[in-house]
Design a protein around this motif. Structure first.
Motif, PDB file in Angstrom:
ATOM      1  N   THR A  48       0.850  -1.195   0.000  1.00 18.17           N
ATOM      2  CA  THR A  48       0.000   0.000   0.000  1.00 18.17           C
ATOM      3  C   THR A  48       0.884   1.242   0.000  1.00 18.17           C
ATOM      4  O   THR A  48       0.625   2.206  -0.745  1.00 18.17           O
ATOM      5  CB  THR A  48      -0.896   0.039   1.252  1.00 18.17           C
ATOM      6  OG1 THR A  48      -1.554  -1.201   1.368  1.00 18.17           O
ATOM      7  CG2 THR A  48      -1.915   1.145   1.170  1.00 18.17           C
ATOM      8  N   GLY A  49       1.939   1.210   0.828  1.00 22.23           N
ATOM      9  CA  GLY A  49       2.856   2.344   0.891  1.00 22.23           C
ATOM     10  C   GLY A  49       3.501   2.607  -0.453  1.00 22.23           C
ATOM     11  O   GLY A  49       3.574   3.757  -0.913  1.00 22.23           O
ATOM     12  N   ILE A  50       3.943   1.529  -1.132  1.00 24.46           N
ATOM     13  CA  ILE A  50       4.567   1.708  -2.449  1.00 24.46           C
ATOM     14  C   ILE A  50       3.551   2.267  -3.436  1.00 24.46           C
ATOM     15  O   ILE A  50       3.861   3.141  -4.242  1.00 24.46           O
ATOM     16  CB  ILE A  50       5.135   0.360  -2.954  1.00 24.46           C
ATOM     17  CG1 ILE A  50       6.267  -0.100  -2.040  1.00 24.46           C
ATOM     18  CG2 ILE A  50       5.657   0.491  -4.377  1.00 24.46           C
ATOM     19  CD1 ILE A  50       6.815  -1.452  -2.369  1.00 24.46           C
ATOM     20  N   GLY A  51       2.303   1.775  -3.329  1.00 22.72           N
ATOM     21  CA  GLY A  51       1.243   2.274  -4.207  1.00 22.72           C
ATOM     22  C   GLY A  51       1.041   3.766  -4.045  1.00 22.72           C
ATOM     23  O   GLY A  51       0.921   4.501  -5.029  1.00 22.72           O
ATOM     24  N   VAL A  52       1.024   4.234  -2.793  1.00 18.11           N
ATOM     25  CA  VAL A  52       0.842   5.676  -2.557  1.00 18.11           C
ATOM     26  C   VAL A  52       2.055   6.437  -3.089  1.00 18.11           C
ATOM     27  O   VAL A  52       1.925   7.508  -3.684  1.00 18.11           O
ATOM     28  CB  VAL A  52       0.640   5.965  -1.055  1.00 18.11           C
ATOM     29  CG1 VAL A  52       0.527   7.454  -0.809  1.00 18.11           C
ATOM     30  CG2 VAL A  52      -0.599   5.273  -0.549  1.00 18.11           C
ATOM     31  N   LEU A  53       3.243   5.846  -2.920  1.00 14.53           N
ATOM     32  CA  LEU A  53       4.471   6.530  -3.383  1.00 14.53           C
ATOM     33  C   LEU A  53       4.462   6.746  -4.885  1.00 14.53           C
ATOM     34  O   LEU A  53       4.997   7.742  -5.366  1.00 14.53           O
ATOM     35  CB  LEU A  53       5.692   5.686  -3.018  1.00 14.53           C
ATOM     36  CG  LEU A  53       6.351   5.938  -1.678  1.00 14.53           C
ATOM     37  CD1 LEU A  53       7.603   5.093  -1.566  1.00 14.53           C
ATOM     38  CD2 LEU A  53       6.702   7.412  -1.518  1.00 14.53           C
ATOM     39  N   THR A  54       3.855   5.792  -5.643  1.00 15.86           N
ATOM     40  CA  THR A  54       3.910   5.933  -7.096  1.00 15.86           C
ATOM     41  C   THR A  54       3.230   7.207  -7.575  1.00 15.86           C
ATOM     42  O   THR A  54       3.668   7.814  -8.543  1.00 15.86           O
ATOM     43  CB  THR A  54       3.234   4.739  -7.804  1.00 15.86           C
ATOM     44  OG1 THR A  54       1.910   4.620  -7.297  1.00 15.86           O
ATOM     45  CG2 THR A  54       3.992   3.454  -7.587  1.00 15.86           C
ATOM     46  N   TYR A  55       2.164   7.631  -6.887  1.00 12.71           N
ATOM     47  CA  TYR A  55       1.515   8.859  -7.358  1.00 12.71           C
ATOM     48  C   TYR A  55       1.642  10.014  -6.369  1.00 12.71           C
ATOM     49  O   TYR A  55       1.057  11.070  -6.549  1.00 12.71           O
ATOM     50  CB  TYR A  55       0.048   8.609  -7.754  1.00 12.71           C
ATOM     51  CG  TYR A  55      -0.856   8.116  -6.657  1.00 12.71           C
ATOM     52  CD1 TYR A  55      -1.499   9.007  -5.803  1.00 12.71           C
ATOM     53  CD2 TYR A  55      -1.105   6.768  -6.488  1.00 12.71           C
ATOM     54  CE1 TYR A  55      -2.341   8.558  -4.813  1.00 12.71           C
ATOM     55  CE2 TYR A  55      -1.951   6.310  -5.496  1.00 12.71           C
ATOM     56  CZ  TYR A  55      -2.559   7.216  -4.664  1.00 12.71           C
ATOM     57  OH  TYR A  55      -3.396   6.775  -3.685  1.00 12.71           O
TER      58      TYR A  55
END
Lengths: 327, 341
Positions: free
Chosen positions: B156-163
């Motif tokens: 989830t953290g990586i997902g938020v980081l992408t955008y």
């Protein structure tokens, strides 16, 4: 003679590995604290420590209750929702009822636990599903009774809640209360027959029943202890935030389970201790507040928590039996 | 034991008694398998009689459209529940895939446009997350509940980081087309979800891997000693679950045309409940694709009924919780010997 000495040696080995895994959770919490202290020495300032202790009290209560459910090999996902529900009710009604709200909430906790335990044992439903449905029910009740938003306890009634956050001998009163309850839970775990049957159900339910253990009573007791602790944790949250917050418990249920697992209590049941849970909760709180102190960017927090959780659970996990099946 | 049963036992040989026992067990097993189906039919009949337009073609198409994403998720979850594990990282993988695919096709945030390759890349990365979860679960010997919770948090953290906090809007015309197109009057999204479900059926029922999954769920030690590569199978199961979660994330992104991790929120527990509603056991070894389909359909139908009847949205969750407990009580797999935990 030879046989006897061999037997003794075998016993000694067992004790050694057991005691090492017992202290592993202390090692991981010290490690976490040391790392944050090295990065920013303010992490161990008086103010920060007091803040962490205050933060720790309700989560510790929540996790202490869940420990008993994990002993039976079951799971209680509803702990967080029960905490939100009692947090809302405490915040709303404390100005009418006063301090009597606390025993009322304990009664509510007992009722919730009995319902959960009854459904699990009478209809043979998995605790996962029962407490999942209970989560949606109690979360919904919290939202309905609060009207969807948080409400502050009026200023002229603050004297009813302020004492809980005040420090006594350097530690918040709230934490003293929580430690007393954890002590009580530890007493129950060590000295009562019901806790032995709770552990027996977790270790091997069929064998326990064949040996004459009252498995129904054990499971209902475990669920009740857990719900009472969650209800009290909700009350403490209301005291701490000085308001009723309907969604406070949403992330807490899973976090508390993770904290218990960090303490080395097996999710398969039959193993662990309430005292280890204290170390697990301390680790989680140290990580979350430590990240605030060393200024980790908000976007990175989830990732850091996940990585630390994996490492810490791996350090604490019992590595004695390679043939044990892990689900 | 019933009276006529005792009578039968008295007059027959041991072999015949054994045969009789087996036959009655098989009969019980059949009733158990069909219990969810019977409940589903009952609910459908009651709803069609009491609610106008419930059994209309329009509402049925609508029902299948509503269940398209849960069905895709449930396909993967069935495998994980069959081996007796649980995967909490599903929400994270779904959100991550939805966020990533929005960035890899034409969008309002960057000038990257990989087209179909973007979708393939997203699915591969999502599946990779599942492989990591499975690998850590097997090699570090951490309970799947904890390891998948931690992995879910990371992904989830990586997902938020992408955008970086502001989600991107998708402008690729293909997404519009998929979302609005229908074939034979049924939306394309439903067809896609049904085909992923069909793929799951094929894998579970007609491959050695599917049999191994059942074997591990029934008795892991026995499966290991018969030479099944248990670790490899488990990693593959987690990879498969992440694959379906990834597909579900992309489908959700197609539907909403916006890529953010919150599309995965509150997807996991309804799906697990539906799979259990279909008769799968959380302890593993029991369940199947058909049961999963029935469970998902029943869950969606109950939701649909609550909406059509016009229950106050504030109370919907409460009523849903009570109904699900009742439904699970009626359908769940249990035998006299089990002690549930």
């Amino acid at each position: 003679m030879k046989k006897l000495s061999e037997f003794k040696l075998g016993n000694l080995k067992k004790i050694n590995t057991e005691s090492i895994s017992k202290y592993m959770c202390l090692i991981s919490v010290t490690l976490v604290v040391l790392i944050f202290f090295v990065i920013n020495p303010k992490f161990l300032s008086l103010y920060s420590i007091q803040n962490m202790l205050l933060e720790m009290a309700p989560l510790l209560l929540l996790a202490g209750g869940i420990t008993f459910v994990l002993f039976t090999g079951g799971i209680d996902l509803s702990a967080g929702a029960v905490a939100s529900c009692t947090c809302v009710l405490t915040g709303l009604y404390i100005d009418n009822i006063g301090g009597w709200i606390v025993p009322l909430m304990i009664v509510l906790g007992v009722v919730i636990g009995l319902i959960n335990g009854f459904l699990i044992t009478a209809f043979k439903l998995p605790s996962f599903i029962v407490t999942l449905c209970a989560t949606s029910i109690w979360k919904c009740i919290a939202l309905i009774s609060s009207g969807g938003g948080s409400k502050i306890i009026p200023l002229d009634k603050r004297y009813l809640v302020n004492w809980a956050s005040a420090p006594l001998l350097g530690i918040p009163v709230m934490l003293w209360m929580t430690l007393a309850i954890i002590g009580l839970l530890y007493f129950i775990q060590r000295n009562t027959t019901v806790s032995k049957s709770i552990l027996a159900v977790g270790a091997n339910a069929r064998a326990a029943r064949m040996a004459g253990t009252n498995t129904v009573k054990a499971q209902i007791t475990a669920m009740t202890i857990c719900s009472v602790c969650s209800a009290l944790a909700g009350v403490l949250y209301a005291f701490k935030m000085k308001s009723s917050v309907p969604n406070i418990g949403d992330p807490l249920g899973l976090m508390a389970i993770a904290a218990v697992a960090l303490g080395g209590t097996s999710l398969a049941g039959g193993k662990g201790s309430v005292l280890n849970t204290i170390a697990g909760v301390a680790t989680i709180i140290a990580v979350t507040s430590g990240m605030n102190i060393i200024n980790v960017h908000a976007l990175w927090k989830d990732i850091v928590i996940g990585v630390i959780l994996i490492i810490a659970v791996f350090i604490n996990s019992d590595k004695t039996g390679k043939d044990v099946i892990i689900k | 034991m019933k009276k006529n049963e005792i009578e039968y036992m008295k007059n027959h040989s041991v072999g015949a008694q054994f045969k009789y026992k087996i036959a009655s067990d098989v009969k019980k097993e059949k009733i158990r398998i069909y219990a969810p189906l019977i409940l589903l039919v009952c609910i459908t009949i009651v709803a069609s009689v009491t609610i106008d337009n419930f059994f209309s073609p329009k509402n049925i198409v609508n029902l299948f459209y509503q269940m398209s994403i849960p069905l895709v998720l449930a396909t993967g979850v069935t495998f994980v529940l069959l081996i007796g594990s649980i995967d909490l990282s599903l929400e994270g993988v779904m959100g991550f895939s939805g966020a990533l695919v929005a960035l890899l096709v034409a969008n309002t945030m960057n000038s990257v446009h990989l087209g179909w390759l973007g979708i393939v890349l997203t699915v591969i990365l999502g599946t990779g997350a599942g492989v990591i979860t499975g690998y850590l679960h097997v090699k570090l010997r951490i309970a799947s509940f904890i390891i998948s919770y931690a992995m879910g948090s990371i992904i989830t953290g990586i997902g938020v980081l992408t955008y970086k906090g502001t989600p991107a809007n998708v402008t690729w015309s293909v997404f519009d087309a998929i979302a609005s197109e229908s074939v034979f009057g049924v939306p394309l999204l439903t067809w896609i979800s049904l085909s992923i479900f069909g793929l799951g059926c094929l894998i579970l029922n007609y491959t050695a891997f599917g049999k191994a999954v059942y074997a591990i769920g029934n008795n892991e030690a026995a499966a290991r000693s018969t030479g099944i590569n248990v670790n490899k199978t488990k990693i593959m199961v987690f990879a498969l679950c992440a694959f379906t979660a990834s597909c579900a994330g992309i489908l959700a992104c197609v539907r909403l045309k916006i890529g953010q991790v919150s599309i995965g929120v509150n997807q996991l527990f309804p799906v697990i409940t539906s799979v259990v509603l279909g008769g799968a056991s959380l302890a593993g070894g029991k369940g199947g694709m058909l049961q999963t389909f029935i469970g998902v359909l029943m869950f969606t139908e109950l939701n649909n009924i609550l909406i059509i009847v016009g229950v106050d949205p504030n109370y919907r969750q409460l009523i849903q919780g009570i109904i699900i407990i009742v439904a699970v009580t009626l359908t769940i797999t249990r035998s006299r010997k089990t002690i549930t935990q």
